[in-house]
Every structure is written in C-alpha cells, then in structure tokens.
Write a protein that holds these residues in place. Structure first.
Motif, PDB file in Angstrom:
ATOM      1  N   GLU B 174       0.833  -1.204   0.000  1.00 29.84           N
ATOM      2  CA  GLU B 174       0.000   0.000   0.000  1.00 29.84           C
ATOM      3  C   GLU B 174       0.867   1.254   0.000  1.00 29.84           C
ATOM      4  OE1 GLU B 174      -2.951   0.403   3.243  1.00 29.84           O
ATOM      5  OE2 GLU B 174      -3.579  -1.590   2.596  1.00 29.84           O
ATOM      6  N   ILE B 175       1.917   1.216   0.822  1.00 29.30           N
ATOM      7  CA  ILE B 175       2.827   2.368   0.877  1.00 29.30           C
ATOM      8  C   ILE B 175       3.463   2.581  -0.495  1.00 29.30           C
ATOM      9  CG2 ILE B 175       4.973   3.243   1.891  1.00 29.30           C
ATOM     10  CD1 ILE B 175       4.271   1.572   4.399  1.00 29.30           C
ATOM     11  N   MET B 176       3.788   1.470  -1.161  1.00 30.21           N
ATOM     12  CA  MET B 176       4.492   1.569  -2.442  1.00 30.21           C
ATOM     13  C   MET B 176       3.611   2.052  -3.591  1.00 30.21           C
ATOM     14  SD  MET B 176       7.371   1.083  -1.437  1.00 30.21           S
ATOM     15  CE  MET B 176       8.082   1.492  -3.010  1.00 30.21           C
ATOM     16  N   LEU B 177       2.304   2.200  -3.350  1.00 28.88           N
ATOM     17  CA  LEU B 177       1.450   2.792  -4.389  1.00 28.88           C
ATOM     18  C   LEU B 177       1.928   4.201  -4.698  1.00 28.88           C
ATOM     19  CD1 LEU B 177      -2.152   1.675  -3.354  1.00 28.88           C
ATOM     20  CD2 LEU B 177      -0.821   0.906  -5.315  1.00 28.88           C
ATOM     21  N   ASP B 178       2.536   4.855  -3.710  1.00 26.43           N
ATOM     22  CA  ASP B 178       3.097   6.188  -3.905  1.00 26.43           C
ATOM     23  C   ASP B 178       4.555   6.033  -4.322  1.00 26.43           C
ATOM     24  OD1 ASP B 178       4.177   8.695  -3.748  1.00 26.43           O
ATOM     25  OD2 ASP B 178       3.226   9.196  -1.831  1.00 26.43           O
ATOM     26  N   GLU B 179       4.847   6.441  -5.543  1.00 27.13           N
ATOM     27  CA  GLU B 179       6.179   6.133  -6.079  1.00 27.13           C
ATOM     28  C   GLU B 179       7.295   6.981  -5.477  1.00 27.13           C
ATOM     29  OE1 GLU B 179       5.365   6.556 -10.142  1.00 27.13           O
ATOM     30  OE2 GLU B 179       5.047   8.705 -10.045  1.00 27.13           O
ATOM     31  N   ARG B 180       6.917   7.946  -4.622  1.00 23.48           N
ATOM     32  CA  ARG B 180       7.978   8.733  -3.965  1.00 23.48           C
ATOM     33  C   ARG B 180       8.521   8.021  -2.740  1.00 23.48           C
ATOM     34  NH1 ARG B 180       4.164  13.756  -3.439  1.00 23.48           N
ATOM     35  NH2 ARG B 180       2.883  11.943  -2.994  1.00 23.48           N
ATOM     36  N   LYS B 181       7.794   7.014  -2.269  1.00 18.07           N
ATOM     37  CA  LYS B 181       8.201   6.326  -1.041  1.00 18.07           C
ATOM     38  C   LYS B 181       9.204   5.206  -1.342  1.00 18.07           C
ATOM     39  CE  LYS B 181       4.769   8.380   1.267  1.00 18.07           C
ATOM     40  NZ  LYS B 181       4.781   9.098   2.508  1.00 18.07           N
ATOM     41  N   SER B 182      10.002   4.901  -0.361  1.00 16.06           N
ATOM     42  CA  SER B 182      10.963   3.800  -0.509  1.00 16.06           C
ATOM     43  C   SER B 182      11.000   3.002   0.784  1.00 16.06           C
ATOM     44  CB  SER B 182      12.363   4.337  -0.789  1.00 16.06           C
ATOM     45  OG  SER B 182      12.313   5.410  -1.683  1.00 16.06           O
ATOM     46  N   ILE B 183      11.318   1.746   0.640  1.00 17.36           N
ATOM     47  CA  ILE B 183      11.401   0.877   1.818  1.00 17.36           C
ATOM     48  C   ILE B 183      12.689   0.068   1.745  1.00 17.36           C
ATOM     49  CG2 ILE B 183      10.343  -1.065   3.039  1.00 17.36           C
ATOM     50  CD1 ILE B 183       7.629  -0.150   1.953  1.00 17.36           C
ATOM     51  N   VAL B 184      13.391   0.025   2.861  1.00 20.63           N
ATOM     52  CA  VAL B 184      14.557  -0.847   2.964  1.00 20.63           C
ATOM     53  C   VAL B 184      14.336  -1.702   4.194  1.00 20.63           C
ATOM     54  CG1 VAL B 184      17.042  -0.950   3.391  1.00 20.63           C
ATOM     55  CG2 VAL B 184      16.113   0.853   1.933  1.00 20.63           C
ATOM     56  N   PHE B 185      14.374  -3.025   4.025  1.00 24.56           N
ATOM     57  CA  PHE B 185      14.312  -3.815   5.251  1.00 24.56           C
ATOM     58  C   PHE B 185      15.167  -5.066   5.193  1.00 24.56           C
ATOM     59  CE2 PHE B 185      10.699  -5.677   3.022  1.00 24.56           C
ATOM     60  CZ  PHE B 185      10.575  -6.981   3.498  1.00 24.56           C
ATOM     61  N   SER B 186      15.667  -5.418   6.374  1.00 26.87           N
ATOM     62  CA  SER B 186      16.518  -6.596   6.452  1.00 26.87           C
ATOM     63  C   SER B 186      15.672  -7.760   6.946  1.00 26.87           C
ATOM     64  CB  SER B 186      17.663  -6.354   7.429  1.00 26.87           C
ATOM     65  OG  SER B 186      17.184  -6.363   8.748  1.00 26.87           O
ATOM     66  N   THR B 187      16.040  -8.932   6.537  1.00 28.10           N
ATOM     67  CA  THR B 187      15.304 -10.115   6.980  1.00 28.10           C
ATOM     68  C   THR B 187      16.112 -11.353   6.663  1.00 28.10           C
ATOM     69  OG1 THR B 187      13.218 -11.325   6.801  1.00 28.10           O
ATOM     70  CG2 THR B 187      14.085 -10.397   4.779  1.00 28.10           C
ATOM     71  N   HIS B 188      15.854 -12.420   7.397  1.00 24.65           N
ATOM     72  CA  HIS B 188      16.367 -13.681   6.877  1.00 24.65           C
ATOM     73  C   HIS B 188      15.222 -14.625   6.534  1.00 24.65           C
ATOM     74  CE1 HIS B 188      17.184 -13.997  11.368  1.00 24.65           C
ATOM     75  NE2 HIS B 188      16.075 -14.658  11.163  1.00 24.65           N
ATOM     76  N   ILE B 189      13.993 -14.106   6.650  1.00 26.90           N
ATOM     77  CA  ILE B 189      12.863 -14.885   6.151  1.00 26.90           C
ATOM     78  C   ILE B 189      12.672 -14.459   4.705  1.00 26.90           C
ATOM     79  CG2 ILE B 189      10.457 -15.545   6.506  1.00 26.90           C
ATOM     80  CD1 ILE B 189      10.798 -14.614   9.387  1.00 26.90           C
ATOM     81  N   THR B 190      13.370 -15.152   3.804  1.00 30.96           N
ATOM     82  CA  THR B 190      13.465 -14.626   2.440  1.00 30.96           C
ATOM     83  C   THR B 190      12.202 -14.842   1.621  1.00 30.96           C
ATOM     84  OG1 THR B 190      14.528 -16.676   1.847  1.00 30.96           O
ATOM     85  CG2 THR B 190      15.957 -14.808   2.276  1.00 30.96           C
ATOM     86  N   THR B 191      11.288 -15.700   2.105  1.00 30.46           N
ATOM     87  CA  THR B 191      10.062 -15.890   1.326  1.00 30.46           C
ATOM     88  C   THR B 191       9.265 -14.592   1.234  1.00 30.46           C
ATOM     89  OG1 THR B 191       9.124 -16.780   3.348  1.00 30.46           O
ATOM     90  CG2 THR B 191       9.685 -18.355   1.636  1.00 30.46           C
ATOM     91  N   ASP B 192       9.384 -13.746   2.278  1.00 28.35           N
ATOM     92  CA  ASP B 192       8.698 -12.450   2.232  1.00 28.35           C
ATOM     93  C   ASP B 192       9.206 -11.648   1.047  1.00 28.35           C
ATOM     94  OD1 ASP B 192       7.581 -13.197   4.594  1.00 28.35           O
ATOM     95  OD2 ASP B 192       8.947 -12.004   5.838  1.00 28.35           O
ATOM     96  N   LEU B 193      10.518 -11.699   0.854  1.00 30.10           N
ATOM     97  CA  LEU B 193      11.144 -10.895  -0.196  1.00 30.10           C
ATOM     98  C   LEU B 193      10.912 -11.506  -1.566  1.00 30.10           C
ATOM     99  CD1 LEU B 193      14.452 -10.081   1.617  1.00 30.10           C
ATOM    100  CD2 LEU B 193      12.545  -8.560   1.215  1.00 30.10           C
ATOM    101  N   ASP B 194      10.871 -12.857  -1.607  1.00 31.03           N
ATOM    102  CA  ASP B 194      10.585 -13.517  -2.882  1.00 31.03           C
ATOM    103  C   ASP B 194       9.332 -12.910  -3.490  1.00 31.03           C
ATOM    104  OD1 ASP B 194      12.607 -15.328  -3.379  1.00 31.03           O
ATOM    105  OD2 ASP B 194      11.800 -16.797  -1.987  1.00 31.03           O
ATOM    106  N   ARG B 195       8.408 -12.512  -2.627  1.00 34.89           N
ATOM    107  CA  ARG B 195       7.150 -11.964  -3.131  1.00 34.89           C
ATOM    108  C   ARG B 195       7.286 -10.513  -3.563  1.00 34.89           C
ATOM    109  NH1 ARG B 195       2.968 -15.467  -1.458  1.00 34.89           N
ATOM    110  NH2 ARG B 195       1.434 -14.010  -2.234  1.00 34.89           N
ATOM    111  N   ILE B 196       7.639  -9.637  -2.618  1.00 33.63           N
ATOM    112  CA  ILE B 196       7.416  -8.222  -2.915  1.00 33.63           C
ATOM    113  C   ILE B 196       8.656  -7.370  -3.173  1.00 33.63           C
ATOM    114  CG2 ILE B 196       5.192  -8.106  -1.749  1.00 33.63           C
ATOM    115  CD1 ILE B 196       6.810  -6.637   0.518  1.00 33.63           C
TER     116      ILE B 196
END
Lengths: 148, 294
Positions: B174-196
């Motif tokens: 939802e946040i990314m609908l606005d193209e001015r926003k950016s997200i950086v996050f760390s994780t080792h649960i990589t399935t989350d990242l596989d998606r989005i």
C-alpha cells in the motif's frame, strides 16, 4: 451532483475491471511471474475480454493486488507494450491499444505454433513418430467436433 | 531513477567483525531487501545508515543530503523500526506517543490511531505487557505516523505470525502505491522478499555479494540438479558457487545462468533458485556433502 455521478462512474469502471481482469499466478509454474502476467493479459486482449481503449490497473496497483514486486509488473507491461498490445501514457496509465483483426490472428498463430512445437518436443521425448502424433491430433480433433 | 540512499566506501571495524568498504545505492520508489545469514552485518549496516553507529570510513548520503551533517533533517523523513524494543517498558502506548510525537514536524495523530486500530492495539496498553509481535506492530505504528518518505526496518517480520506477516506485506505494498516512497528492510525470512522486494542486497561476512533487481538475480542464478558423474569434469565443477552432494546426485548453484545449459547438457535439471537457495549455497560455498555419505 456532478461529483457523485463521476465517482459512481469510476466505481462502475473499477467494478467491471475487477470482474474482467482475472490474473492467476502460480508458483509451481516454470514460467517467471512476469511471463505469466504477460500471457494472461495478452489472452484477455486477444479474446476480446479487454477491448480497445480500456484502462489497465496501474503498475503499482497491480503489484499490490498480486503481492509481487513493482519491477515484475513493470516488466510485464513493457513486454505487452513491445508487442503493441498496450500503450502507456505518462501520468495517465496504460491502455489497451486498438489492434486490428489480422494482427490478433497473427499473434494467435504465433502462439499456436509455439504450443505445437511443445507438443512435437514432448512427442519426440516419448519417441512418437510424426504419423503417430498426427493420428493422435486427428483423433482429438474429431472428438472435439462431436462435443460441439 | 533517483537514489534514496547512497553508500560510498563505507566500512566499519570491530574487534571481531568488520564491514569491508562497500559502495551501493538504494532506489527511490522501490522495496529493497537486505538479506544475509546471522552475523553478516545487516544490523550494523542499518545502524550506520541511521547514524546509530558511525562508519569507520566512507560517506552516507540520504535524500541527497550528507548523513553526518544533516542527520536531524534527514531523520524527519525516515520511519525506523528497530529489531529491539527501545521504548519505555513502564509506560502506556499513549504516554509513549506523547514523548515521541513532538520530535516530528509532520506527526499525524489520526494516522497513528488508525494504525493502532488496524494492529489491534489499544493506547491504554502498557508496553511491558505487549508480546514480541505486538511490540513490532507498535514500532511500525510509530514509524508510519509522520509521513516518512523512507521506511527502514531491521528484521520486521521476525517474531510475527504468518497471518500478520502477510498483512504487513500488504501494508508495505500500500505504501508503495506512492512512487515517492521507498522501503529498505533486512530479513532472513526470504520468502517475504521472494514476493514483494524489487531489489535485493546480499551481505555475507561483511561484504556485499550483490545488490540487484530480483529479476536480474533470478536470470543469473540457476539451480542445477544432476548425477554425480557430471561433476567429474573440472570445467563443469568450476561453474558452481556451491554444491551439495549426496549418494543420489548433486545440487549446485551457479551464477552463469546464460551459459549453464550448454555446459551441463541434457543430463541435468535446471530450475530457478529461491533467495534462500542463493543464500544457502553462497554462505556455505565450495563443496558440502550430505550427512548420509559418511
């Protein structure tokens, strides 16, 4: 009052879009996600479900709805643009282009050819001869005739 | 495409661990996932971006401003979720908010209440009484209530149940609908990242292995499964980053996706690796044998 009508129009437009555009992604498929999207939107356009001038969801909206990355949907739209099936206008979004019937047919023939190649490949893997494959197709073709 | 964060030759030395000089950029309008095994340097990197620890060398630029010179201004536009709960345990959510809100020029009380509702938290709850997952939600509510353009999160999905993890991914989309926003996050649960995730930065032993779009990564890396006899040829063996052998065959990762089919021929099966596969084979490196062999 004008506002209400306008909002209602958007609502209808969106409602109809939701109904018309079903995109179903499979993780089990060997095709990358962007190919799956491209294929499904392409067939929606080629079979006339999405007609000329119809707006597509924005790249970001589609990414959100499918829970996939923006780059993936972007790539899918770029492929469709390359094929001339959709047009993207900066600030306005993407639309189905008005394509002519010959072009549609040509596209579908190309896809059919690919599928035939896949059948031939599979047939070869099963060590079927050309005649055997032809016979098989003939059988299925005639069965199809009886169904309809 | 604009760079939201730019690292130039950033390094950090600790007694037992160091981040080797690394340069990379994170893009505006996209989600970047920072992955790596435990102890790879993910948290250290995020702490340097947030100015919690100073880099030994190098320069960090955020929104085109120098991190060390304009830290206060930059932080007005960042929402940060730490992997630890750094709120006052004895306070209620409401009193904690009263402390945090005045720091932000663009604090939005309504947004905060809406998020608490959405996360099923009550302002009256004592922070001490919150579970790990609830604390993470609270951290998110704080991070998302001052209209930040950049959201930085350290292991936000750790400690969350699968249901809320999915909801979080929805929230991020939802946040990314606005193209001015950016997200950086760390994780080792990589399935989350596989998606989005759009971009993946992979840290290993304090080094940056890659920082590329997920599409590029998936094209370059290929998972190969095949008979052991195939590995006997040195030319084949050399293309693998990591190999896992067992009695019934081998499984290997290569980053030469474009040529691999020609090298291994038809006796091997090629498939797209998940981020977890890439992380696993890169981290272990070389050859490893399944326990069954010994």
């Amino acid at each position: 009052m004008k506002h209400i009508v306008y909002i209602y129009y958007i609502y209808i437009k969106q409602l109809s879009m939701v109904m018309q555009m079903n995109i179903i992604l499979s993780n089990a498929s060997n095709d990358p996600i962007y190919v799956q999207i491209t294929q499904q939107i392409r067939s929606l356009i080629l079979n006339g479900t999405l007609s000329s001038g119809e707006p597509l969801p924005s790249i970001r909206q589609l990414a959100k709805d499918l829970q996939i990355s923006v780059i993936t949907t972007k790539r899918a739209y770029e492929e469709l643009e390359k094929e001339g099936l959709i047009d993207s206008v900066v600030g306005k979004g993407s639309f189905v282009t008005g394509i002519n019937a010959d072009f549609v047919r040509e596209q579908r023939m190309k896809r059919l050819e690919q599928q035939m190649l896949a059948v031939i490949k599979e047939g070869k893997a099963l060590r079927l001869s050309l005649v055997e494959i032809q016979q098989h197709i003939q059988l299925l073709y005639e069965e199809g005739d009886m169904d309809t | 495409m604009n760079d939201i964060i730019k690292l130039n030759n950033v390094s950090k030395q600790y007694k037992l661990f160091s981040i080797e000089p690394l340069s990379c950029t994170f893009k505006q309008g996209y989600i970047t996932g920072l992955i790596g095994p435990n102890g790879a340097g993910k948290t250290t990197l995020i702490k340097m971006i947030m100015g919690i620890t100073r880099p030994g060398t190098g320069e960090i630029t955020i929104f085109g401003q120098s991190q060390s010179l304009q830290e206060a201004e930059i932080k007005q536009q960042i929402g940060f979720v730490s992997d630890e709960c750094h709120y006052y345990e004895h306070l209620s959510i409401q009193s904690m908010k009263n402390i945090i809100a005045p720091f932000y020029k663009k604090w939005d009380d309504n947004a905060f209440s809406r998020l608490l509702d959405r996360f099923e938290l009550s302002p009256k709850m004592k922070i001490r009484s919150l579970s790990k997952g609830m604390k993470m939600k609270l951290g998110l509510a704080f991070a998302l209530s001052h209209h930040a353009d950049l959201l930085i999160m350290d292991e936000p999905t750790a400690g969350l149940d699968p249901v809320f993890r999915r909801e979080l991914l929805d929230l991020l989309a939802e946040i990314m609908l606005d193209e001015r926003k950016s997200i950086v996050f760390s994780t080792h649960i990589t399935t989350d990242l596989d998606r989005i995730a759009d971009y993946i930065a992979f840290l290993h032993h304090g080094r940056l292995v890659f920082n590329e779009s997920k599409e590029q990564i998936q094209e370059r890396y290929v998972l190969v499964k095949g008979p052991l006899s195939l590995l006997e040829a040195p030319s084949v063996n050399a293309v693998f980053i990591g190999v896992r052998e067992s009695l019934v065959g081998f499984e290997g990762l290569t980053d030469r996706g474009h040529e691999i089919a020609a090298i291994v021929g038809t006796s091997a099966q090629l498939s797209r690796p998940t981020l977890e596969d890439i992380m696993y084979f890169t981290a272990r490196g070389g050859k490893s044998h399944a326990a069954a062999i010994t």
